[in-house]
Every structure is written in C-alpha cells, then in structure tokens.
Design a protein around this motif. Structure first.
Motif, mmCIF file in Angstrom:
data_model
loop_
_atom_site.group_PDB
_atom_site.id
_atom_site.type_symbol
_atom_site.label_atom_id
_atom_site.label_comp_id
_atom_site.label_asym_id
_atom_site.label_seq_id
_atom_site.Cartn_x
_atom_site.Cartn_y
_atom_site.Cartn_z
ATOM 1 N N UNK A 22 -50.324 -27.015 -25.791
ATOM 2 C CA UNK A 22 -50.348 -25.557 -25.718
ATOM 3 C C UNK A 22 -51.054 -24.955 -26.929
ATOM 4 N N UNK A 23 -50.801 -25.519 -28.107
ATOM 5 C CA UNK A 23 -51.458 -25.018 -29.318
ATOM 6 C C UNK A 23 -52.960 -25.221 -29.230
ATOM 7 N N UNK A 24 -53.397 -26.387 -28.770
ATOM 8 C CA UNK A 24 -54.830 -26.654 -28.657
ATOM 9 C C UNK A 24 -55.485 -25.734 -27.631
ATOM 10 N N UNK A 25 -54.771 -25.473 -26.502
ATOM 11 C CA UNK A 25 -55.327 -24.555 -25.497
ATOM 12 C C UNK A 25 -55.455 -23.143 -26.064
ATOM 13 N N UNK A 26 -54.467 -22.735 -26.874
ATOM 14 C CA UNK A 26 -54.474 -21.363 -27.388
ATOM 15 C C UNK A 26 -55.565 -21.121 -28.416
ATOM 16 N N UNK A 27 -56.073 -22.174 -29.036
ATOM 17 C CA UNK A 27 -57.083 -21.984 -30.081
ATOM 18 C C UNK A 27 -58.449 -22.506 -29.640
ATOM 19 N N UNK A 28 -58.624 -22.729 -28.331
ATOM 20 C CA UNK A 28 -59.905 -23.252 -27.873
ATOM 21 C C UNK A 28 -61.069 -22.370 -28.303
ATOM 22 N N UNK A 29 -60.881 -21.058 -28.189
ATOM 23 C CA UNK A 29 -61.967 -20.147 -28.534
ATOM 24 C C UNK A 29 -62.225 -20.108 -30.032
ATOM 25 N N UNK A 30 -61.267 -20.576 -30.833
ATOM 26 C CA UNK A 30 -61.422 -20.543 -32.285
ATOM 27 C C UNK A 30 -61.674 -21.925 -32.881
ATOM 28 N N UNK A 31 -61.765 -22.947 -32.031
ATOM 29 C CA UNK A 31 -61.977 -24.292 -32.555
ATOM 30 C C UNK A 31 -63.300 -24.409 -33.301
ATOM 31 N N UNK A 32 -64.285 -23.650 -32.862
ATOM 32 C CA UNK A 32 -65.569 -23.700 -33.541
ATOM 33 C C UNK A 32 -65.428 -23.233 -34.991
ATOM 34 N N UNK A 33 -64.641 -22.172 -35.214
ATOM 35 C CA UNK A 33 -64.426 -21.689 -36.576
ATOM 36 C C UNK A 33 -63.695 -22.741 -37.417
ATOM 37 N N UNK A 34 -62.659 -23.365 -36.805
ATOM 38 C CA UNK A 34 -61.918 -24.404 -37.528
ATOM 39 C C UNK A 34 -62.834 -25.576 -37.865
ATOM 40 N N UNK A 35 -63.698 -25.929 -36.914
ATOM 41 C CA UNK A 35 -64.611 -27.046 -37.150
ATOM 42 C C UNK A 35 -65.601 -26.717 -38.264
ATOM 43 N N UNK A 36 -66.058 -25.461 -38.326
ATOM 44 C CA UNK A 36 -66.972 -25.061 -39.401
ATOM 45 C C UNK A 36 -66.291 -25.187 -40.755
ATOM 46 N N UNK A 37 -65.029 -24.750 -40.832
ATOM 47 C CA UNK A 37 -64.285 -24.895 -42.088
ATOM 48 C C UNK A 37 -64.124 -26.366 -42.451
ATOM 49 N N UNK A 38 -63.825 -27.188 -41.435
ATOM 50 C CA UNK A 38 -63.692 -28.627 -41.682
ATOM 51 C C UNK A 38 -64.996 -29.216 -42.213
ATOM 52 N N UNK A 39 -66.116 -28.858 -41.602
ATOM 53 C CA UNK A 39 -67.394 -29.405 -42.039
ATOM 54 C C UNK A 39 -67.756 -28.930 -43.445
ATOM 55 N N UNK A 40 -67.431 -27.684 -43.758
ATOM 56 C CA UNK A 40 -67.689 -27.211 -45.114
ATOM 57 C C UNK A 40 -66.899 -28.018 -46.133
ATOM 58 N N UNK A 41 -65.622 -28.282 -45.832
ATOM 59 C CA UNK A 41 -64.823 -29.114 -46.740
ATOM 60 C C UNK A 41 -65.353 -30.528 -46.830
ATOM 61 N N UNK A 42 -65.758 -31.091 -45.683
ATOM 62 C CA UNK A 42 -66.270 -32.463 -45.662
ATOM 63 C C UNK A 42 -67.577 -32.578 -46.445
ATOM 64 N N UNK A 43 -68.547 -31.713 -46.142
ATOM 65 C CA UNK A 43 -69.846 -31.791 -46.802
ATOM 66 C C UNK A 43 -69.745 -31.417 -48.282
ATOM 67 N N UNK A 44 -68.904 -30.429 -48.597
ATOM 68 C CA UNK A 44 -68.730 -30.073 -50.004
ATOM 69 C C UNK A 44 -68.147 -31.216 -50.812
#
Length: 729
Positions: A22-44
């Motif tokens: 249910x949590x994953x379904x509720x944030x589907x539209x925002x997963x792209x934002x979460x992924x961008x934050x993840x990539x910034x942390x990873x690449x940084x």
C-alpha cells in the motif's frame, strides 16, 4: 503440511506485506523524486570518496604515527575491482539513508490511514530541535572517533605490528570498513542522551531502570571497548570514559524530562532562572573566564606541550587561527560561546532542583508524585495510596522487577501488594472485585515464579513431555545433572580459564608473537632471497589472532579441571568408570599426547611444510607475502593440531577403559565422520578443500585409534572395562 509459523505470525507477516504494497502504491507518482534523491546521495558519495575521502582517511590513519611507522604503513587493493565496488557499496548505503526521509514523507497519508503516523500534529519546531540534536550528537561522536580516537589507535596498531615482525599492509576494504563501523558506533553512542531521554519520556523503558542498572551499563561499555579497541589501557579508557560520562549525562536529562512530564503544570523555566539567577549568572561568568585564562595564562601552551609529549600532532591554535579572525574578536566569541554553554548547564540544574522539590511534594505536599523506586520496603508499606492509584500495572511490574534485580525481593513484593490492594479497593468501588483478585494473583505469581515457569515451559517444548524425554534416552537429565554438579565450582573453573588466557595473551603481547614469527622465518631455506613477509590486512588482525589463541589455550587448560569436578557426576550417570584418581590418568595421558604432538609438529612438520611452500613459490618467481592469520593458523594446525591428532587414539583407549566398547567405535564410524565434517565446516574457512584437509587427518587418526583398540582389546573380545550404562541407551 502444517506451517511452521502460528496463525498470529502469519497474519502479522501478511499485514506487513500489505502495508508495504500500500505504501509503494501510494508513492508511485513520487518515486521519481525519491529516486533522484537516492541518485544524488549515491553519486555524491561516489565522487567524494574518489576526490577527498581516501586521502582524508589516510591522513587520519597516519596523524599520530612517527615518520618511520607511517612510511611502512600501506593501504592495498587485493582485486582489480575492489576499490570501485567498495565505493559503489558505500554510495548505495548513503543513498538509501538520504532517500529514506522523502520516502516516509511522501507516504505519510497512507501511514496515517494505517495508524503508523501520529494523529495529533507535532510542532515543527520540536521536530527541528530533535533533528538538530540527533545530527549534532552523531557528528560529535564521529568527530571524537576521527580526530581523537583513531590517530592514537592506528599509531599503536601499526607500531605493535612492526615490533612483532608484521608489516601493516591494510586491505582498503577492511581498513575502510573498520573506520566506518567504529565511527558509526561512536556516532550512535552519541545518540545515547536522546535515546534514553526518549524511552524514559515515552514510558517504553522506565527512567528508574536506567538509573538502577547503571553498573551493568558501565560494565557493558568497558567490555565492548575491550573487544573493539586495542588492549592497551590508555586506548580502552579513551573509549570507555567518554561513554560513561555520556551515560551519566543521559540519566540527568532523562530524570529532568520525566520529572517535568510528571509535574508539567508546576514549573516554569523562567521562574527557575529567576529563583537561581546568581548560579546561572555565575556559571556564565565562569565559562567566559576559563576561556580567557586558558589563552592568557599559558593554558594553551601547557596543553600543546602535553599533546606533543603524548606523540600527537594535533595542537590548539591561537584565537582565530584558521578562521580568518583577529585574536581579540575570536577570543571574545569563544568566551561568549562557553559562557552560554555553562549558563545552559546551570539552567538545567536550576530547573532540575525546582522540579525535584515540586514533584516530590517537597514544596506543595503532593503525595501522588512520590518516587516509589527510591523507597525501601518499609517506605513502600508506609507510603500513602496516591502513588499507587496513579501507577499502571506495567509500572508496578517494572518497579518490582527492578527491586528483584537489586536483590530486594521484600521491596518487590511490597510494591505488588500495595498496588494490588489499591487496585482491589478501586475495583470494589466499581463492583468488580473478582477479576481484580485474579489479576493480583497473576501479577504476584508472574514475578515470583517467572524463572522456574520459563524454564519448565522451555523444557516441555523441547522434550514434548515425559515420553519425549524418555525417547531421547534421558540425555537431557544427564547433562543437567552434570552441569548442576559444576555450578558450585564455576568460580574456580572461570578463574583457571581466565588466568591461563590472560597469561598466554600477555606473553604474546609482550614479545611472544614476534618470537614465534622470527623463529619460523629463520627456518626458511637460505637460498630464498628476501625471505618472507608476514602482513596484517586488517588493523586488529594480530590482536584478534592473539585472543583466539589465548582462548584455545584457556580451553585446553580448563579441560582437566572440568573433568575433575564433573567426574563423580559422570560416574554416577554411567559415562565413565573408576575412582576420581582416574582423572589424573586421563589428564596426564591427553597432556602427554598433546605435548608430544606439538613438539613433533613445531620441530619438523611446521618448518617442513612452510619451507616446501616457500620454495615452491620462490621457484615460480613470486613475491612471498603471507597474511598473518593464514600464516599463524597454518602454524597452529601443524603444531597444536598434531597434538590433537595424537590425542585421538589416546582418548579412544581411555574411553574404552571408561566403558565404551571397541564395537561401538567400529560400528559408529559413519556418525563420527559426519560429526567431524560438521566440525570442520564450522571451524575452517568456507571452502571444501580446507574442510577436507581437516577431516582427512582426523579420520586417519580415528582409524589409527581403531587399530590400537583392535590390538589392545583382541578385536573387541576383551575390552578394558565392561560396557557402561550409557552405551545401552
């Protein structure tokens, strides 16, 4: 087929899966934002490790080393992709941590619908304060480890390794993980004030539990420091003392918060400051004056001289040094900062004093705020009913448990009696007293008999009743009887084990390890140019090896003591035969076999194997560099291991004398093989070759033992003793 999980567990797992979906379904539209934050942390993180972090960690490692030691300390990569994979792994971890807050934020609506989010709004300033405190405490803990602990620790480890003839050549993975994990442990330890205060405030763990168990906390801190820091007293004290002081400060904050919670309507911070303005102002003046005196009257010079004497390169700079400020402005800022810190601590003291007198009824005479945990048994019995009226069942059990842990069962029983009496009166007023009596009996019995009930329940689950206990041959009863016979001698057993372990470790630490390494290196064939180099890939690898060897010798030394004290119980249960003087025969025979095998291995087998390996590598034009753990464990297996192999036939003869017939040894060789394979799989590196390298010699020794028993017992026709009762089970 019935499931191994009960229905409640299955329902909990199913509910957890549904919540995640249910949590994953509720944030589907925002997963792209979460992924961008993840990539910034990873690449940084990936970029920072390549550009800055490796050099920074190397400077931290060598900060307190002498130039000679620093020059010989190296960081190496063992595989081509090791560094880039390490950077990727650390980047993934940091990226996941950075992406977690936005993930939770975007899922807040779904979490609120499922009752996992606070219904009442929490003031943002409180969240900001908690977040800043957590980050600040974590940063202080990590900074202490990096700038104070690690420089001294690495200087000791590298210097000790070189003195022992070991080259400090650290694997970049082991070296980095060692620094990261210890830094995280210091950072998490810095969260102690926030954690203890939060648990006490929420009531998850009573403040009285943290207060009464402080001795156990101190022991745990020193034990943890002894396991994860070098064995020199200075480094262990550097680990333990700040954490002990932090635990005491955490207790103070917890009591302050809990007392404020219980008396929130009777205290005002500004009133407390006005009541004790002289102390608060005096503390501020003292803080500023100490800064002035430190720089004006030679304090900085004295501290720098002490740091130079201790071998540290870190120094206190003049006021404003490195900040671009003039000395007068910088000194004034320092003085204001320390004056504020001292005034803040004094304010906490003032609030605590007013809260303490208020909450205890000292000023207003409120008996409901009496701290029952601070009373003795007589005080509990004489206390008014008000504290017990406000008390919950969980709090009464916690207080009773604390009293039992402090060896004061009378106080624990008094707390339960008073709580039950008040509960009965309250329920009688509500015309519902019968359930209260049952609850009262349940509470008293749960505290008084919880240990015996827990053990009997575990036994019933383990044996499935008396029939199952008979089915397994009564071995549980036998083992329990033997262990009970050793309980009164446990202090002597532990003393022998600890004494031998400490003696062996001390000998290795004071030069024994270097003696062994130098002696074996001297036996390398003379035609090998350059000899061999023994390195440490992990900073504490040599220390861990010494601890393991010390434990091994402690177990060997304690075996005859265990055998001596357990012999009467073993004989009564039919495991052995003969009087207790047979212990001397057992101990002497096994010790002679161990010493004889060790002498043979150290004199001929170990040098022969090492010489053959070195010559084979030299013929292939290889640089001969051995990891200290692999090299020394090879020595252990070819010295003490030979002694254990020699003891296998000796032990088989002794067991035959104790009543285990030749036929049992011959008929159970398959079970012995499986047991040896299992032992080898657990205590050897995780590959098949080394497992069989241990199993084959042991089974060969078992075969030799069978041959010896065949000759001694005439093929089993004349065993040294009649079969013992244990064989018939």
């Amino acid at each position: 087929m019935a499931s191994a999980l009960d229905e409640d567990t299955q329902q909990s797992l199913a509910a957890g899966r549904e919540s995640v979906k249910a949590v994953l379904r509720s944030i589907q539209k925002d997963l792209q934002k979460v992924f961008i934050v993840f990539m910034l942390g990873f690449l940084g993180t990936f970029w920072a490790l390549r550009i800055y972090v490796w050099d920074f960690l190397k400077r931290v490692t060598e900060a307190n080393m002498t130039p000679e030691v620093a020059e010989r300390t190296e960081i190496i990569a063992q595989t081509p992709f090791e560094v880039i994979l390490l950077q990727a792994k650390i980047g993934l971890i940091i990226g996941g941590i950075v992406a977690l807050p936005p993930l939770i934020y975007f899922a807040r609506d779904e979490l609120r619908d499922r009752g996992m989010w606070p219904d009442s709004p929490v003031a943002r300033w409180k969240l900001v304060v908690i977040g800043l405190l957590a980050v600040g405490l974590f940063s202080v803990g990590v900074a202490y480890g990096i700038y104070a602990f690690f420089p001294i620790m690495f200087s000791f480890l590298a210097g000790f390794g070189l003195e022992a003839g070991l080259q400090p050549t650290y694997s970049i993975v082991m070296w980095t993980e060692f620094i990261v994990f210890l830094s995280l442990s210091f950072g998490l330890a810095g969260q102690m004030p926030l954690l203890i205060t939060g648990l006490s405030y929420s009531g998850i763990v009573q403040y009285e539990t943290f207060r009464d168990k402080w001795r156990y906390a101190v022991v745990a801190i020193f034990v943890f420091g002894a396991l994860f820091s070098p064995p020199d007293p200075f480094t262990q004290l550097m680990w333990a003392f700040p954490l002990v002081a932090l635990y005491g400060f955490s207790l103070y904050l917890a009591k302050l918060v809990v007392t404020a919670q219980r008396s929130s309507d009777r205290i005002d911070v500004f009133d407390a400051i006005r009541n004790h303005w002289n102390v608060v102002a005096g503390a501020g003046v003292l803080g500023g004056g100490l800064v002035y005196a430190f720089y004006e009257y030679g304090g900085r010079t004295g501290v720098n001289d002490l740091l130079r004497w201790a071998g540290s390169d870190w120094r206190f700079l003049p006021p404003g040094g490195g900040l671009g400020l003039d000395p007068i402005t910088a000194a004034a800022l320092y003085a204001v900062g320390w004056a504020g810190a001292f005034a803040f601590v004094a304010t906490l003291w003032a609030v605590y004093v007013d809260l303490d007198t208020t909450s205890a009824g000292y000023q207003y005479g409120d008996p409901a705020a009496i701290d029952v945990g601070e009373l003795d048994a007589a005080g509990v019995q004489a206390a008014p009913d008000e504290p017990f009226v406000e008390m919950t069942e969980a709090e009464s059990l916690a207080l009773a448990q604390a009293a039992l842990d402090d060896d004061d069962p009378e106080k624990g029983q008094a707390i339960l009696d008073r709580f039950d009496a008040v509960a009965d009166e309250r329920e009688a007023d509500d015309d519902d007293g019968s359930d209260g009596d049952a609850a009262s009996d349940g509470i008293t019995n749960s505290v008084g008999d919880r240990t015996s009930r827990a053990s009997s329940t575990f036994l019933s689950e383990l044996t499935d009743g008396e029939d199952a206990e008979d089915d397994i041959g009564g071995y549980y009863k036998d083992l329990r009887f033997i262990f009970d016979s050793l309980r009164s001698r446990s202090f002597r057993i532990v003393a022998v084990f600890g004494g031998v372990m400490a003696a062996v470790f001390t000998w290795l630490y004071l030069g024994g390890l270097r003696t062994i390494v130098s002696d074996l290196e001297s036996r390398v064939p003379a035609e090998i140019d350059g000899g061999i180099s023994v390195i440490t890939l992990h900073p504490v690898e040599a220390l861990i090896f010494m601890v393991k060897v010390s434990v091994l010798f402690g177990l060997i030394a304690v075996f005859p003591v265990l055998l001596y004290y357990a012999w009467p119980a073993l004989r009564e249960r039919g495991f052995v035969a003969g009087r207790i003087r047979q212990v001397y025969v057992w101990a002497g025979s096994l010790f002679a076999g161990l010493v004889g095998g060790f002498a043979l291995g150290y004199s001929y087998i170990a040098p022969g194997i090492i010489g053959w390996l070195v010559t084979d590598a030299a013929d292939a034009h290889m640089i001969i560099t051995y990891q200290v753990s692999d090299f020394l464990w090879l020595v252990i297996f070819t010295t003490i291991g030979i002694g254990f192999l020699a003891d296998v036939p000796v032990l088989m003869v002794l067991l035959n004398k104790a009543g285990v017939p030749y036929g049992a040894f011959r008929g159970r060789w398959r079970e012995v093989t499986v047991g040896v394979l299992l032992f080898a799989a657990v205590f050897t590196p995780a590959d098949v070759i080394t497992m069989f390298l241990m199993t084959v010699p042991l089974m060969f020794a078992y075969g030799v033992g069978l041959g010896v028993l065949f000759l001694v017992t005439f093929g089993g026709k004349r065993n040294l003793s009649p079969p013992a009762a244990i064989v018939d089970r």
